[in-house]
Motif scaffolding. Structure first.
Motif, PDB file in Angstrom:
ATOM      1  N   ALA A   1       1.696   6.282  -2.122  1.00 30.56           N
ATOM      2  CA  ALA A   1       1.166   4.922  -2.240  1.00 30.56           C
ATOM      3  C   ALA A   1       1.054   4.494  -3.689  1.00 30.56           C
ATOM      4  N   ASN A   2       0.657   5.414  -4.561  1.00 31.13           N
ATOM      5  CA  ASN A   2       0.493   5.078  -5.980  1.00 31.13           C
ATOM      6  C   ASN A   2       1.830   4.954  -6.700  1.00 31.13           C
ATOM      7  N   ASP A   3       2.826   5.735  -6.281  1.00 35.80           N
ATOM      8  CA  ASP A   3       4.124   5.744  -6.963  1.00 35.80           C
ATOM      9  C   ASP A   3       5.126   4.775  -6.349  1.00 35.80           C
ATOM     10  N   PHE A   4       4.806   4.198  -5.226  1.00 39.46           N
ATOM     11  CA  PHE A   4       5.755   3.342  -4.516  1.00 39.46           C
ATOM     12  C   PHE A   4       6.102   2.111  -5.355  1.00 39.46           C
TER      13      PHE A   4
ATOM     14  N   TRP B   1       6.705  -4.950   1.680  1.00 39.90           N
ATOM     15  CA  TRP B   1       5.325  -5.080   2.168  1.00 39.90           C
ATOM     16  C   TRP B   1       5.121  -4.284   3.452  1.00 39.90           C
ATOM     17  N   ILE B   2       6.071  -4.350   4.375  1.00 40.15           N
ATOM     18  CA  ILE B   2       5.954  -3.629   5.647  1.00 40.15           C
ATOM     19  C   ILE B   2       5.918  -2.116   5.392  1.00 40.15           C
ATOM     20  N   THR B   3       6.779  -1.638   4.489  1.00 40.89           N
ATOM     21  CA  THR B   3       6.794  -0.205   4.180  1.00 40.89           C
ATOM     22  C   THR B   3       5.473   0.241   3.572  1.00 40.89           C
ATOM     23  N   LEU B   4       4.933  -0.553   2.659  1.00 41.49           N
ATOM     24  CA  LEU B   4       3.663  -0.208   2.023  1.00 41.49           C
ATOM     25  C   LEU B   4       2.525  -0.213   3.037  1.00 41.49           C
ATOM     26  N   GLN B   5       2.541  -1.170   3.958  1.00 42.90           N
ATOM     27  CA  GLN B   5       1.527  -1.186   5.015  1.00 42.90           C
ATOM     28  C   GLN B   5       1.617   0.059   5.891  1.00 42.90           C
ATOM     29  N   GLY B   6       2.831   0.528   6.136  1.00 47.49           N
ATOM     30  CA  GLY B   6       3.000   1.746   6.917  1.00 47.49           C
ATOM     31  C   GLY B   6       2.377   2.956   6.234  1.00 47.49           C
TER      32      GLY B   6
ATOM     33  N   LEU C   1      -5.072  -3.312  -3.346  1.00 44.96           N
ATOM     34  CA  LEU C   1      -4.639  -4.450  -4.153  1.00 44.96           C
ATOM     35  C   LEU C   1      -3.919  -3.974  -5.406  1.00 44.96           C
ATOM     36  N   PHE C   2      -4.506  -3.001  -6.119  1.00 50.39           N
ATOM     37  CA  PHE C   2      -3.901  -2.502  -7.350  1.00 50.39           C
ATOM     38  C   PHE C   2      -2.575  -1.804  -7.068  1.00 50.39           C
ATOM     39  N   GLN C   3      -2.503  -1.054  -5.965  1.00 51.41           N
ATOM     40  CA  GLN C   3      -1.252  -0.391  -5.610  1.00 51.41           C
ATOM     41  C   GLN C   3      -0.161  -1.421  -5.317  1.00 51.41           C
ATOM     42  N   PHE C   4      -0.515  -2.479  -4.616  1.00 47.83           N
ATOM     43  CA  PHE C   4       0.455  -3.529  -4.291  1.00 47.83           C
ATOM     44  C   PHE C   4       0.963  -4.217  -5.560  1.00 47.83           C
TER      45      PHE C   4
ATOM     46  N   LEU D   1       4.972  -4.120  -7.425  1.00 52.52           N
ATOM     47  CA  LEU D   1       5.836  -5.294  -7.489  1.00 52.52           C
ATOM     48  C   LEU D   1       6.782  -5.224  -8.682  1.00 52.52           C
ATOM     49  N   ASP D   2       7.936  -5.856  -8.540  1.00 53.97           N
ATOM     50  CA  ASP D   2       8.891  -5.915  -9.640  1.00 53.97           C
ATOM     51  C   ASP D   2       8.341  -6.738 -10.804  1.00 53.97           C
TER      52      ASP D   2
END
Length: 305
Positions: free
Chosen positions: A142-145, A156-161, A192-195, A199-200
């Motif tokens: 989650a942190n490195d994604f 977004w869908i992958t991160l939610q998974g 929130l911070f991970q998202f 992001l690019d």
């Protein structure tokens, strides 16, 4: 009304009810014969999210079909009249499960006799995978994604998974209502911070704006804001990196004041080709300039050697 007419009306009503029941049964059988596919297939990493989605999908077809996963109530005795229909429905549920499992896994699961037996095997195989090493791996993921240029919705869908797997494998252990609210707030900020971190770089301006909000939004709220900005850029056209920086922030020169070039655009510590008095950059009095990097005079930080 004559007595004979009343009998005719009763017969007509009985026929209508009978035809309606037959139609409902036909529609039900047609619904059960349809294939059922959800947006992701089971693999070794997504069991928690997959299990929730497949249960919702099967229950949406018919609430009674969830009995084939829970085993309650127990199936009828093979000698009962209802057994044939139960067996037919169970085969349908079994096929739906197989359809939504990755082929490499599904090839080893077809020998189970009932849908419940298959479901229980999946629970034992994947839901017991709760070791601390796997939980640690999910938090690292989650942190490195990173988005890495993928479409925003897919990212977004992958991160939610990943978050769903974390919530399932590492649930909130707190029971006090106040502490639960505090824990949820902390987890919300982490998401929130991970998202935003994932992001690019093209979203850096909107990320900075989101982090200025008070209170901070949820990850879902931030995602909505990013999507809105994407739609806005889709209407007005994408802006190049240099133009975006010029448009979003006022430029500062060495003395901290804000000035503009001849076109009215803000500049940020860069020498101007021509100032408002008509002088070229070579005619500017450099003795008033001071570098914020080395502390020396007659140049600015961007010109520092």
């Amino acid at each position: 009304m004559s007595e004979g007419g009343g009998d005719d009306l009763s017969i007509q009503l009985a026929n209508l009810l009978k035809n309606n029941l037959n139609t409902q049964n036909q529609n039900s059988k047609q619904t059960l014969s349809d294939s059922l596919k959800i947006s992701l297939k089971l693999n070794s990493q997504n069991y928690a999210l997959w299990a929730q989605m497949i249960r919702v999908a099967i229950g949406g077809k018919s609430k009674g079909l969830l009995n084939h996963l829970s085993g309650e109530p127990a199936p009828p005795n093979p000698t009962d009249d209802q057994y044939e229909q139960w067996e037919q429905d169970d085969l349908v549920v079994f096929s739906w499960l197989i359809q939504n499992i990755e082929p490499a896994l599904a090839s080893n699961l077809t020998e189970f006799p009932t849908a419940k037996a298959l479901w229980d095997a999946l629970v034992v195989t994947y839901s017991s995978w709760k070791g601390k090493l796997q939980t640690f791996d999910l938090h690292v993921k989650a942190n490195d994604f990173k988005q890495n240029g993928s479409p925003l919705e897919d990212f977004w869908i992958t991160l939610q998974g990943i978050w769903g797997e974390i919530n399932w494998r590492d649930p909130n252990p707190i029971t006090c209502a106040v502490d639960i609210a505090t824990y949820n707030k902390i987890r919300s900020e982490q998401k929130l911070f991970q998202f935003l971190n994932a992001l690019d770089r093209q979203f850096d301006p909107v990320k900075r704006e989101i982090l200025r909000w008070d209170p901070l939004p949820s990850a879902e709220g931030a995602y909505a804001a990013v999507r809105k900005e994407m739609a806005h850029q889709g209407i007005l056209g994408t802006i190049s990196g240099s133009s975006s920086q010029l448009g979003m922030a006022a430029g500062l020169v060495a003395d901290g004041s804000t000035k503009t070039d001849g076109l009215g655009l803000a500049t940020k510590g860069h020498p101007r080709r021509q100032d408002l008095t008509g002088k070229s950059s070579s005619q500017i009095d450099k003795s008033r300039l001071k570098c914020t990097h080395c502390g020396m005079t007659k140049h600015t930080k961007d010109q520092c050697f």
